[in-house]
Design a protein around this motif. Structure first.
Motif, short mmCIF file in Angstrom:
data_model
loop_
_atom_site.label_atom_id
_atom_site.label_comp_id
_atom_site.label_asym_id
_atom_site.label_seq_id
_atom_site.Cartn_x
_atom_site.Cartn_y
_atom_site.Cartn_z
N LEU B 11 0.84 -1.18 0.00
CA LEU B 11 0.00 0.00 0.00
C LEU B 11 0.88 1.24 0.00
CD1 LEU B 11 -2.80 1.37 0.36
CD2 LEU B 11 -2.47 1.10 2.84
N GLN B 13 0.73 5.70 -0.76
CA GLN B 13 -0.13 6.86 -0.96
C GLN B 13 0.04 7.45 -2.35
OE1 GLN B 13 0.68 9.65 2.25
NE2 GLN B 13 -0.83 8.64 3.57
N PRO B 14 -0.99 8.11 -2.85
CA PRO B 14 -0.84 8.80 -4.15
C PRO B 14 0.34 9.75 -4.12
CG PRO B 14 -3.13 8.77 -3.48
CD PRO B 14 -2.35 8.23 -2.30
N ARG B 87 -0.35 6.86 -8.92
CA ARG B 87 -1.74 7.31 -9.00
C ARG B 87 -2.66 6.14 -8.66
NH1 ARG B 87 -0.72 9.32 -15.21
NH2 ARG B 87 0.79 10.99 -14.77
N SER B 88 -3.90 6.47 -8.35
CA SER B 88 -4.84 5.41 -8.01
C SER B 88 -5.00 4.42 -9.16
CB SER B 88 -6.20 6.01 -7.64
OG SER B 88 -6.69 6.80 -8.71
N GLU B 89 -4.89 4.91 -10.37
CA GLU B 89 -5.05 4.03 -11.54
C GLU B 89 -3.87 3.08 -11.76
OE1 GLU B 89 -5.31 7.38 -11.57
OE2 GLU B 89 -4.37 8.25 -13.37
N THR B 91 -3.04 1.11 -9.36
CA THR B 91 -3.39 -0.03 -8.51
C THR B 91 -3.61 -1.26 -9.38
OG1 THR B 91 -4.38 1.32 -6.77
CG2 THR B 91 -5.13 -0.97 -6.94
N THR B 118 -1.21 -1.27 -4.28
CA THR B 118 -2.43 -0.52 -4.02
C THR B 118 -2.05 0.92 -3.73
OG1 THR B 118 -3.48 -2.48 -3.05
CG2 THR B 118 -4.49 -0.35 -2.58
N SER B 120 -3.46 4.29 -2.53
CA SER B 120 -4.64 4.83 -1.86
C SER B 120 -4.19 5.62 -0.63
CB SER B 120 -5.58 3.70 -1.42
OG SER B 120 -6.65 4.19 -0.67
N SER B 121 -4.99 6.64 -0.31
CA SER B 121 -4.71 7.43 0.89
C SER B 121 -5.47 6.86 2.09
CB SER B 121 -5.07 8.89 0.66
OG SER B 121 -6.41 9.01 0.23
#
Lengths: 107, 121
Positions: B11, B13-14, B87-89, B91, B118, B120-121
């Motif tokens: 995991l 963060q962006p 970026r989230s994309e 993931t 992953t 994600s914030s």
């Protein structure tokens, strides 16, 4: 970049049916086309390369054909273990793009 | 026997960074082009990046160009994907893969088990 379009996006057929998936390239790729099978929760598995050459160990009910821009993957007699998503991929240089996938289910 | 084992996912963060590793065995990285392919949850396969056998020339798709960098360590037979500005994309499960090549025409006969990234914030 070469774009790969598969059809249909999903299909449902009975055990023993003949199933055909098509893949079209946006420009000619000779025979630089591979097919992969991905079962749920599993990694992709190479089925066919050079458009029609069966990878070692793949059942003979799978076959591939085509050249240039139009290709197909055929399962001659669908079996329960063939439930999976199938992807075509061109490998005529990078980017070696994949089709969007075809989900095959048993009716 | 060819084996590919990815690691380094997690995991993040962006905007963050992550380095994926792929330990190769049963062959040497100088003998084949190596590839990274990703698969977002519930989505299809996306070709990401490659590094050639000779000279180590690299390629990355436009969506990651300037943010991701593929490299290899011949002495340890390790493949890497350095990912930045995530970026989230981004993931996805990231697979390393290899296969026979005819010049620049390479299909993928061997795949690792993948490592999940992953963002994600």
């Amino acid at each position: 970049d070469i774009h790969m379009t598969q059809s249909p996006s999903s299909l449902s057929a009975s055990v023993g049916d003949r199933v055909t998936i098509t893949c079209r390239a946006s420009q000619g790729i000779s025979s630089y086309l591979a097919w992969y099978q991905q079962k749920p929760g599993k990694i992709p598995k190479l089925l066919i390369y050079a458009a029609s050459t069966l990878q070692s160990g793949v059942p003979s009910r799978f076959s591939g054909s085509g050249s240039g821009t139009d290709f197909s993957l055929t399962i001659s007699s669908l079996q329960p273990e063939d439930v999976a998503t199938y992807y075509c991929q061109h490998y005529s240089g990078p980017p070696r793009t994949f089709g969007q996938g075809t989900m095959v289910e048993i009716k | 026997e060819v084996q590919l084992v990815e690691s380094g996912g997690g995991l993040v963060q962006p905007g963050g960074s992550l380095r994926l590793s792929c330990a190769a065995s049963g062959f040497t990285l100088t003998s084949t082009t190596m590839h990274w392919v990703r698969q977002a949850p519930g989505r299809g396969l996306e070709y990401v990046s490659a590094i050639s056998s000779f000279g180590g020339g690299t390629y990355s798709v436009d969506s990651v160009k300037g943010r991701f960098s593929i490299s290899r360590d011949i002495s340890t037979n390790m493949l890497y994907l350095q990912m930045g500005s995530l970026r989230s994309e981004d993931t996805a499960v990231y697979y390393c893969a290899r296969g026979p090549c005819n010049s620049d025409n390479c299909y993928l006969s061997d795949w690792g088990q993948g490592t999940l990234v992953t963002v994600s914030s």
